[in-house]
Design an enzyme around this catalytic site. Structure first.
Site, PDB file in Angstrom:
ATOM      1  N   HIS A 168      21.899 -81.312  28.459  1.00  0.00           N
ATOM      2  CA  HIS A 168      21.983 -79.855  28.645  1.00  0.00           C
ATOM      3  C   HIS A 168      22.117 -79.460  30.116  1.00  0.00           C
ATOM      4  O   HIS A 168      22.445 -78.314  30.416  1.00  0.00           O
ATOM      5  CB  HIS A 168      20.744 -79.188  28.038  1.00  0.00           C
ATOM      6  N   ASP A 371      23.578 -75.342  37.245  1.00  0.00           N
ATOM      7  CA  ASP A 371      23.080 -75.029  35.898  1.00  0.00           C
ATOM      8  C   ASP A 371      24.008 -75.685  34.895  1.00  0.00           C
ATOM      9  O   ASP A 371      25.232 -75.599  35.040  1.00  0.00           O
ATOM     10  CB  ASP A 371      23.103 -73.505  35.686  1.00  0.00           C
TER      11      ASP A 371
HETATM   12  P1  ADQ Z   1      17.390 -73.346  30.701  1.00  0.00           P
HETATM   13  O1  ADQ Z   1      17.348 -73.924  32.065  1.00  0.00           O
HETATM   14  O2  ADQ Z   1      16.084 -72.959  30.135  1.00  0.00           O
HETATM   15  O3  ADQ Z   1      18.159 -74.265  29.657  1.00  0.00           O
HETATM   16  P2  ADQ Z   1      19.258 -71.034  30.072  1.00  0.00           P
HETATM   17  O4  ADQ Z   1      20.545 -71.582  29.612  1.00  0.00           O
HETATM   18  O5  ADQ Z   1      19.396 -69.846  30.954  1.00  0.00           O
HETATM   19  O6  ADQ Z   1      18.357 -72.034  30.899  1.00  0.00           O
HETATM   20  O7  ADQ Z   1      18.472 -70.629  28.768  1.00  0.00           O
HETATM   21  C1  ADQ Z   1      17.268 -69.960  28.846  1.00  0.00           C
HETATM   22  C2  ADQ Z   1      16.971 -69.243  27.532  1.00  0.00           C
HETATM   23  O8  ADQ Z   1      15.654 -68.703  27.652  1.00  0.00           O
HETATM   24  C3  ADQ Z   1      17.887 -68.065  27.278  1.00  0.00           C
HETATM   25  O9  ADQ Z   1      18.075 -67.943  25.894  1.00  0.00           O
HETATM   26  C4  ADQ Z   1      17.100 -66.871  27.835  1.00  0.00           C
HETATM   27  O10 ADQ Z   1      17.332 -65.632  27.197  1.00  0.00           O
HETATM   28  C5  ADQ Z   1      15.688 -67.304  27.607  1.00  0.00           C
HETATM   29  N1  ADQ Z   1      14.840 -66.769  28.673  1.00  0.00           N
HETATM   30  C6  ADQ Z   1      14.949 -66.981  29.972  1.00  0.00           C
HETATM   31  N2  ADQ Z   1      14.000 -66.296  30.646  1.00  0.00           N
HETATM   32  C7  ADQ Z   1      13.303 -65.635  29.700  1.00  0.00           C
HETATM   33  C8  ADQ Z   1      12.205 -64.740  29.744  1.00  0.00           C
HETATM   34  N3  ADQ Z   1      11.669 -64.352  30.862  1.00  0.00           N
HETATM   35  N4  ADQ Z   1      11.718 -64.287  28.580  1.00  0.00           N
HETATM   36  C9  ADQ Z   1      12.300 -64.656  27.421  1.00  0.00           C
HETATM   37  N5  ADQ Z   1      13.341 -65.466  27.320  1.00  0.00           N
HETATM   38  C10 ADQ Z   1      13.835 -65.951  28.447  1.00  0.00           C
HETATM   39  C11 ADQ Z   1      18.791 -75.579  29.696  1.00  0.00           C
HETATM   40  C12 ADQ Z   1      19.804 -75.795  30.827  1.00  0.00           C
HETATM   41  C13 ADQ Z   1      20.872 -74.728  30.790  1.00  0.00           C
HETATM   42  C14 ADQ Z   1      21.546 -74.713  29.414  1.00  0.00           C
HETATM   43  C15 ADQ Z   1      20.509 -74.654  28.314  1.00  0.00           C
HETATM   44  C16 ADQ Z   1      21.140 -74.853  26.933  1.00  0.00           C
HETATM   45  O11 ADQ Z   1      19.138 -75.800  32.089  1.00  0.00           O
HETATM   46  O12 ADQ Z   1      21.844 -74.949  31.796  1.00  0.00           O
HETATM   47  O13 ADQ Z   1      22.389 -73.566  29.332  1.00  0.00           O
HETATM   48  O14 ADQ Z   1      19.531 -75.678  28.457  1.00  0.00           O
HETATM   49  O15 ADQ Z   1      21.918 -76.007  26.904  1.00  0.00           O
END
Ligand code: ADQ
Length: 471
Positions: A168, A371
């Site tokens: 991921h 990311d």
């Molecule tokens: P993450 O690094 O966790 O995931 P991201 O892709 O942004 O990053 O996903 C985060 C998820 O958590 C999103 O659905 C977002 O809405 C939710 N989220 C974030 N902050 C939040 C908050 N304060 N309250 C509630 N919900 C929140 C890892 C990788 C990414 C990749 C994903 C999926 O680092 O690059 O996109 O996996 O593969």
């Protein structure tokens, strides 16, 4: 050399076995990786394996989770790990070595004696648990950097089933890989899978370059790689979101009143508090935008939601302090009695409220320094009103930028041009916003989470399982 010719039609498949570090207990939280895996397993059936809460002693095998949350569609089970292993495997090797390395921050590596051994012990335990139940016709789908060694261990244990990895996070720069004490092992770990799935084409290029440095790896004319008598493929599968579901949540949400001055624009950022997310650069760029304002200009508010994560890892404590300082000094320079330009919220905010806030905000700042994908960029697009949408400001360094070039793409390190992009976003005519959003929305809805699951699993199904006699 074994023949791994892709077969056009899947024959009889066994069950899907999914491994991820996190596994939900009770209700599955909407959104994110865990939700994606729940969706995949609900469609395909099978078994989901994740980490148990750490304990004093860890036994081999799997413990079923019987919480009814899967609605009978699939089974869930945990593997055990000790407190000590949790520190070495999860906080140590996974999050203080692999995470910074794969996010292009070798300067943040904390290589601690014993951490790799804990990581290897946990990977071996997971492999033994899977080997005890896997049948040759099964599909094993391993998720993320916590389990890079599992496939190799499975092959050592004689498992011939098809094994896919989905990473991921980004693939590291080929030079940075040299900072990994286990650098020589990375190539055989990857080569033990049938499919190595990465988020972007950029990641595939980096992985191929790294593998090319291994003299035992051959790149075949059909694009497959070969090592030690077997073939594997490195391919990109950009992850998506449940776009329909998220759009419906955003439409139904009534976010709280933010008490902004009439007509004052709102910008939003939503991230885990992580140094890879570029929060300090984002705050400084917003500060640069503020410092260019003329006295009568609109008073924009930037709402950053960033709950603390991995607070036991020291690099995460540092970023928290740095961010608080940046917010304090920017607000100190620009705030007025009735205006706080940066609102920084560390509290957990429910997803339906976040969906409503995305829809309310004129601009989203999604500007990581590195990311894998970044799902917030896709969620923001899905949440908009197509007739009057907001503008997505997106970093070139988010995996999402490869698919979302109709966003305003920025270099988060260049605060001046980032500030220009904020100005452009806040003043963009409606027709331009609608046109950019329509293009983004099409991609987010077409390449959604169901699409991602389908393409990964169908690619894995097309691999001919290894003959039993190979081992
Ligand atoms: P993450 O690094 O966790 O995931 P991201 O892709 O942004 O990053 O996903 C985060 C998820 O958590 C999103 O659905 C977002 O809405 C939710 N989220 C974030 N902050 C939040 C908050 N304060 N309250 C509630 N919900 C929140 C890892 C990788 C990414 C990749 C994903 C999926 O680092 O690059 O996109 O996996 O593969």
């Amino acid at each position: 050399m074994l023949d791994v010719t892709m077969r056009p039609e899947p024959e009889e498949d066994g069950r899907l076995i999914v491994v991820s570090n996190r596994i939900p207990r009770g209700n599955v939280p909407a959104g994110g990786l865990v939700f994606a895996l729940h969706e995949a397993l609900t469609g395909a059936g099978g078994l989901w394996i994740g980490a148990a809460e750490p304990t004093e002693q860890a036994l081999d095998g799997l413990t079923p989770i019987d919480d009814g949350a899967a609605g009978g569609a699939y089974e869930k089970a945990t593997f055990a790990l000790t407190d000590r292993e949790h520190r070495g495997y999860y906080l140590g090797y996974a999050n203080s070595v692999l995470w910074p390395l794969f996010h292009h921050r070798p300067d943040l590596l904390e290589i601690t004696e014993g951490d790799f051994e804990a990581y290897a012990a946990v990977n071996r335990r997971v492999a033994r648990a899977i080997a005890a139940i896997a049948k040759p016709e099964d599909l094993i789908w391993i998720h993320d950097y916590h389990f890079l060694m599992v496939a190799q261990e499975l092959r050592n244990l004689g498992v011939t089933a098809r094994i896919g990895l989905f990473l991921h996070i980004p693939f590291p720069n080929p030079n940075d890989v040299m900072a990994l004490p286990q650098v020589a092992a990375l190539s055989p770990w990857l080569a033990a899978h049938d499919i190595v799935g990465l988020q972007t084409r950029r990641d595939v290029a980096a992985a191929t370059e790294t593998l090319r440095h291994d003299p035992k790896v051959q790149i075949l004319p059909n694009g497959s790689l070969a090592r030690g008598g077997r073939q594997f493929r490195v391919l990109s599968f950009p992850i998506g979101i449940d776009a329909e579901g998220f759009a419906a949540t955003a439409r139904a949400s009534t976010p709280p009143e933010l008490q902004l001055a009439d007509g004052a624009p709102l910008l939003i950022g939503v991230d885990r508090l992580d140094y890879s997310k570029g929060l300090v650069h984002r705050f400084k760029s917003f500060g640069e935008y503020l410092s260019r304002r003329a006295p009568g200009d609109a008073r924009a508010t930037f709402l950053q939601i960033a709950p603390i994560s991995r607070e036991d890892v020291s690099a995460y404590q540092d970023i928290r302090e740095e961010l608080e300082q940046a917010a304090g000094s920017i607000n100190g320079a620009h705030a007025d009695l009735d205006w706080t330009p940066i609102r920084y919220v560390r509290r957990h905010i429910d997803r339906d409220v976040i969906a409503g806030l995305y829809r309310r905000a004129q601009v989203a700042l999604v500007t990581p320094l590195a990311d894998g994908m970044n799902l917030v960029a896709k969620e923001y697009v899905a949440a908009q009103d197509p007739d009057d949408p907001g503008v997505l400001v997106l970093s070139h360094f988010a995996g999402a930028a490869e698919q979302m070039d109709a966003a305003l793409l920025v270099n988060p390190f260049d605060h001046g041009s980032f500030a220009d992009a904020i100005e452009t976003a806040l003043t963009m005519p409606r027709a331009d916003r609608v046109a950019r959003h329509a293009e983004l929305m099409q991609g987010v809805f077409e390449e959604d989470i169901a699409w991602w699951t389908r393409v990964f699993l169908s690619r894995l199904r097309m691999v001919t399982p290894l003959p039993q006699t190979t081992y």
